[in-house]
Design a protein around this motif. Structure first.
Motif, PDB file in Angstrom:
ATOM      1  N   ASP A 143      50.600  29.736  40.118  1.00  0.00           N
ATOM      2  CA  ASP A 143      50.316  31.324  39.390  1.00  0.00           C
ATOM      3  C   ASP A 143      51.982  32.022  38.634  1.00  0.00           C
ATOM      4  O   ASP A 143      51.584  32.956  37.810  1.00  0.00           O
ATOM      5  CB  ASP A 143      50.858  32.614  40.849  1.00  0.00           C
ATOM      6  CG  ASP A 143      49.588  32.555  41.679  1.00  0.00           C
ATOM      7  OD1 ASP A 143      49.043  32.325  41.499  1.00  0.00           O
ATOM      8  OD2 ASP A 143      50.282  33.243  42.903  1.00  0.00           O
ATOM      9  N   SER A 169      46.054  33.031  41.693  1.00  0.00           N
ATOM     10  CA  SER A 169      45.747  34.500  41.798  1.00  0.00           C
ATOM     11  C   SER A 169      45.740  35.538  40.765  1.00  0.00           C
ATOM     12  O   SER A 169      46.009  35.230  39.977  1.00  0.00           O
ATOM     13  CB  SER A 169      47.368  35.254  42.391  1.00  0.00           C
ATOM     14  OG  SER A 169      48.509  34.417  43.412  1.00  0.00           O
ATOM     15  N   SER A 170      43.990  36.402  40.931  1.00  0.00           N
ATOM     16  CA  SER A 170      43.934  37.345  40.400  1.00  0.00           C
ATOM     17  C   SER A 170      44.273  38.653  40.791  1.00  0.00           C
ATOM     18  O   SER A 170      44.549  39.160  41.627  1.00  0.00           O
ATOM     19  CB  SER A 170      42.531  37.539  40.252  1.00  0.00           C
ATOM     20  OG  SER A 170      42.143  35.925  39.662  1.00  0.00           O
ATOM     21  N   TYR A 171      44.625  39.452  39.622  1.00  0.00           N
ATOM     22  CA  TYR A 171      45.810  40.905  39.777  1.00  0.00           C
ATOM     23  C   TYR A 171      44.005  41.641  40.176  1.00  0.00           C
ATOM     24  O   TYR A 171      43.165  41.934  39.113  1.00  0.00           O
ATOM     25  CB  TYR A 171      46.023  41.609  38.491  1.00  0.00           C
ATOM     26  CG  TYR A 171      46.348  42.641  38.876  1.00  0.00           C
ATOM     27  CD1 TYR A 171      47.122  42.976  40.447  1.00  0.00           C
ATOM     28  CD2 TYR A 171      46.369  43.891  37.789  1.00  0.00           C
ATOM     29  CE1 TYR A 171      47.232  44.679  40.273  1.00  0.00           C
ATOM     30  CE2 TYR A 171      46.531  44.853  37.916  1.00  0.00           C
ATOM     31  CZ  TYR A 171      47.746  45.674  38.722  1.00  0.00           C
ATOM     32  OH  TYR A 171      47.948  46.858  39.320  1.00  0.00           O
ATOM     33  N   TYR A 193      38.694  42.713  39.490  1.00  0.00           N
ATOM     34  CA  TYR A 193      39.387  41.319  39.269  1.00  0.00           C
ATOM     35  C   TYR A 193      39.723  41.344  37.453  1.00  0.00           C
ATOM     36  O   TYR A 193      38.922  42.370  37.034  1.00  0.00           O
ATOM     37  CB  TYR A 193      39.170  40.208  39.138  1.00  0.00           C
ATOM     38  CG  TYR A 193      37.920  39.395  38.808  1.00  0.00           C
ATOM     39  CD1 TYR A 193      38.579  38.213  37.976  1.00  0.00           C
ATOM     40  CD2 TYR A 193      36.704  39.092  38.807  1.00  0.00           C
ATOM     41  CE1 TYR A 193      37.669  37.702  36.914  1.00  0.00           C
ATOM     42  CE2 TYR A 193      35.692  38.888  38.534  1.00  0.00           C
ATOM     43  CZ  TYR A 193      36.146  38.421  37.611  1.00  0.00           C
ATOM     44  OH  TYR A 193      35.424  37.064  36.360  1.00  0.00           O
ATOM     45  N   ASP A 195      40.178  39.946  34.693  1.00  0.00           N
ATOM     46  CA  ASP A 195      40.324  38.592  33.102  1.00  0.00           C
ATOM     47  C   ASP A 195      41.158  38.452  32.450  1.00  0.00           C
ATOM     48  O   ASP A 195      41.555  39.160  31.448  1.00  0.00           O
ATOM     49  CB  ASP A 195      39.010  38.280  33.142  1.00  0.00           C
ATOM     50  CG  ASP A 195      38.288  37.724  31.467  1.00  0.00           C
ATOM     51  OD1 ASP A 195      39.263  36.621  31.814  1.00  0.00           O
ATOM     52  OD2 ASP A 195      37.211  37.469  31.127  1.00  0.00           O
ATOM     53  N   GLU A 196      42.356  37.999  33.020  1.00  0.00           N
ATOM     54  CA  GLU A 196      43.321  37.636  31.607  1.00  0.00           C
ATOM     55  C   GLU A 196      43.542  37.298  31.055  1.00  0.00           C
ATOM     56  O   GLU A 196      43.874  37.095  29.562  1.00  0.00           O
ATOM     57  CB  GLU A 196      44.747  36.985  32.603  1.00  0.00           C
ATOM     58  CG  GLU A 196      45.203  37.838  34.238  1.00  0.00           C
ATOM     59  CD  GLU A 196      46.252  37.163  34.667  1.00  0.00           C
ATOM     60  OE1 GLU A 196      47.101  37.183  34.135  1.00  0.00           O
ATOM     61  OE2 GLU A 196      46.286  37.421  35.774  1.00  0.00           O
ATOM     62  N   TRP A 201      38.800  44.561  33.028  1.00  0.00           N
ATOM     63  CA  TRP A 201      38.773  44.154  34.133  1.00  0.00           C
ATOM     64  C   TRP A 201      36.862  43.658  34.353  1.00  0.00           C
ATOM     65  O   TRP A 201      36.075  44.180  33.385  1.00  0.00           O
ATOM     66  CB  TRP A 201      38.448  45.241  35.030  1.00  0.00           C
ATOM     67  CG  TRP A 201      40.107  45.629  34.845  1.00  0.00           C
ATOM     68  CD1 TRP A 201      41.348  46.083  33.933  1.00  0.00           C
ATOM     69  CD2 TRP A 201      40.415  45.303  36.139  1.00  0.00           C
ATOM     70  NE1 TRP A 201      42.328  46.806  34.097  1.00  0.00           N
ATOM     71  CE2 TRP A 201      42.137  46.107  35.901  1.00  0.00           C
ATOM     72  CE3 TRP A 201      40.721  45.011  37.389  1.00  0.00           C
ATOM     73  CZ2 TRP A 201      43.477  45.248  36.598  1.00  0.00           C
ATOM     74  CZ3 TRP A 201      41.189  44.615  38.306  1.00  0.00           C
ATOM     75  CH2 TRP A 201      43.034  44.888  37.699  1.00  0.00           C
ATOM     76  N   ARG A 456      42.858  34.905  45.291  1.00  0.00           N
ATOM     77  CA  ARG A 456      42.377  33.866  44.855  1.00  0.00           C
ATOM     78  C   ARG A 456      40.808  33.743  44.859  1.00  0.00           C
ATOM     79  O   ARG A 456      40.293  33.802  46.006  1.00  0.00           O
ATOM     80  CB  ARG A 456      43.164  32.534  45.785  1.00  0.00           C
ATOM     81  CG  ARG A 456      44.411  32.673  45.538  1.00  0.00           C
ATOM     82  CD  ARG A 456      45.156  31.377  45.965  1.00  0.00           C
ATOM     83  NE  ARG A 456      46.854  31.595  46.219  1.00  0.00           N
ATOM     84  CZ  ARG A 456      47.556  31.461  45.427  1.00  0.00           C
ATOM     85  NH1 ARG A 456      46.999  31.047  43.933  1.00  0.00           N
ATOM     86  NH2 ARG A 456      48.695  31.752  45.580  1.00  0.00           N
ATOM     87  N   VAL A 462      33.490  33.833  40.637  1.00  0.00           N
ATOM     88  CA  VAL A 462      33.277  34.967  39.907  1.00  0.00           C
ATOM     89  C   VAL A 462      32.033  34.858  38.932  1.00  0.00           C
ATOM     90  O   VAL A 462      32.067  35.765  38.360  1.00  0.00           O
ATOM     91  CB  VAL A 462      35.149  34.480  39.316  1.00  0.00           C
ATOM     92  CG1 VAL A 462      35.114  35.008  37.730  1.00  0.00           C
ATOM     93  CG2 VAL A 462      35.767  34.445  39.666  1.00  0.00           C
TER      94      VAL A 462
END
Length: 494
Positions: A143, A169-171, A193, A195-196, A201, A456, A462
């Motif tokens: 993480d 881990s995803s926000y 979720y 997508d960093e 989002w 996760r 995804v």
């Protein structure tokens, strides 16, 4: 730590030996320990005392496989302490739990994993074969991979490869929605979720048509999302069925709801159980608390709250459950729930003037309590930090604007805190008594109350959902029996 600081430490011969105690010699440091305590908590001693060998009858035993520091840490943990450990103590404690097989010590080490010790924990636990600790440390490192990448690559290649094989881990976020119908579907009823990589989002899954997130309890347990209760409409008729989303299967299943119908309550996931805390029913605040054991699928009442309360603020710090209860006149009580004793314990009271709103998150052994600032500036958010080790409150430096990522949506991952609003998603870095702005990304863009959490997400889930943003709600809903618990495609070991 000196061994003499341990209550079990004894000096040279001439000591008084209580009945049913064992004298343990570690490198000429001597400890008097209750044999029952050792038998109940250490597999090594349990096997020794039940072996029938002559050693189980001896009044003194020499241990050559563990060090003094590690043995002292073990005894402190078995006495109910939660010691903060330095590097030497961590190494010897891992060695101790590896050889003596002490689940309580392993659990304590897992609870104190942080960015300063995670690499040491991981490498040492892998070396000694303490799998649970090694895996938990690897998940923590995964993480924080971008922040720890240089240090991670000083580890042996096999350990690095294992970290990289894990899911980060995803926000996550879901808005407040009432149930819909198959004929009139609401495409906004989605779990999303962050997508960093792209800073935006994306949709993960749609809510089943009969699910309500309005005044519902929402929590994650063992990487499954639970949505319990909620109301149908303004009549506040409660949804009696609970719903569970498993990202490994990309499916929804149903569970029974609490015995007491409730809405506007707090749902907490902790050690294989869900806790439905307080809430309301028929416009009356509740003090009752129910626990759902996933292993047997049943709800039961546990110790009630000290007073009736709805929308109870909660956080889990070092694997301990804490809640805030508003007392009025600027006072907020923080209580801890101790599952082993089924008790609520008053930890501390914060006295601060604030206009409205309250939220709490945990980082390491600190609790961060957030509230709206002075009544003449309701967008101003201020924080106080409570250290569980020192028992001291500290007013946080700096002030935060709720219009720039509401702190009432804060979620902690590693040393980062994620917050969001309709306009912006903000990531902060937690430093000593301040949160430093790290980056900003696109906002959530939805109306209504927002629930945020971490999960996760398997890459297959995804990518599949990313290609099907307009999927109907019932296409990914199956009954509980349709998802075999031991299916290779539906594994909890992510």
């Amino acid at each position: 730590m000196e061994s003499s600081s341990c209550p079990h430490f004894s000096q040279q011969p001439g000591y008084y030996k209580p009945p049913d105690s064992l004298r343990v010699d570690i490198n000429h440091s001597f400890f008097l320990v209750d044999k029952t305590l050792l038998a109940e908590n250490c597999e090594y001693f349990r096997a020794l005392f039940q072996s029938g060998m002559k050693e189980c009858q001896q009044e003194e035993i020499h241990l050559r496989c563990v060090g003094v520091l590690g043995f002292v840490v073990m005894l402190r943990v078995l006495d109910g302490e939660r010691p903060v450990l330095d590097s030497d103590q961590i190494v010897e404690a891992i060695e101790c739990t590896a050889f003596l097989q002490v689940p309580a010590l392993t659990k304590h080490l897992i609870n104190i994993i942080n960015s300063e010790n995670c690499l040491l924990m991981y490498h040492t636990a892998a070396t000694y074969g303490v799998w649970e600790l090694s895996h938990s440390s690897a998940l923590f490192i995964r993480d924080m991979y971008s922040d720890l990448k240089e240090d991670v690559h000083t580890l042996p290649n096999k350990l690095v490869e294992y970290i990289e094989s894990l899911l980060p881990s995803s926000y996550m976020a879901v808005c407040s929605h009432s149930p819909s119908t198959e004929l009139l579907q609401d495409l906004q009823r989605t779990v999303c979720y962050l997508d960093e990589d792209n800073g935006e989002w994306k949709v993960l899954t749609h809510l089943p048509v009969s699910t309500s997130t309005t005044m519902a309890g929402v929590a994650v347990l063992d990487n499954k999302l639970y949505i319990i209760g909620g109301v149908h409409d303004v009549s506040k008729r409660v949804v009696e069925t609970g719903f569970c989303y498993n990202p490994a299967c990309n499916t929804w299943s149903t569970i029974c709801g609490p015995q007491q119908l409730r809405y506007n309550f707090t749902l907490i996931g902790h050690e294989g159980c869900l806790y439905a805390v307080g809430g309301e029913y028929n416009m009356k605040a509740l003090s009752s608390v129910e626990r759902y054991k996933v292993s047997n699928g049943s709800w039961s009442y546990v110790s009630p709250l000290p007073c009736p309360a709805a929308s109870v603020v909660s956080a889990v710090a070092t694997n301990r459950i804490f809640i805030c209860l508003w007392k009025g006149k600027g006072a907020t009580d923080i209580h801890e729930y101790v599952p082993e004793q089924d008790r609520w314990l008053l930890v501390t009271t914060l006295v601060r003037q604030h206009s409205y709103g309250l939220y709490m998150v945990a980082h390491k052994n600190n609790l961060y309590v957030m509230r709206n600032g002075p009544c003449d500036d309701f967008l101003l958010c201020v924080m106080d930090c409570y250290n569980l080790s020192s028992g001291q409150w500290t007013a946080m430096s700096g002030q935060y604007r709720n219009s720039k990522g509401s702190l009432f949506t804060a979620v902690v991952r590693g040393d980062s805190v994620f917050t969001l609003s309709r306009q912006v998603t903000t990531e902060y870095t937690v430093e000593d008594y301040t949160w430093r702005l790290k980056r900003e990304m696109k906002g959530f863009g939805r109306i209504g109350s927002i629930y945020t959490f971490l999960m996760r997400l398997p890459k297959a889930t995804v990518s599949f959902m990313g290609n099907s943003p307009d999927r109907t709600q019932d296409q990914n809903f199956r009954d509980l029996g349709d998802c075999p618990r031991f299916s290779p495609q539906c594994s909890d070991n992510l």
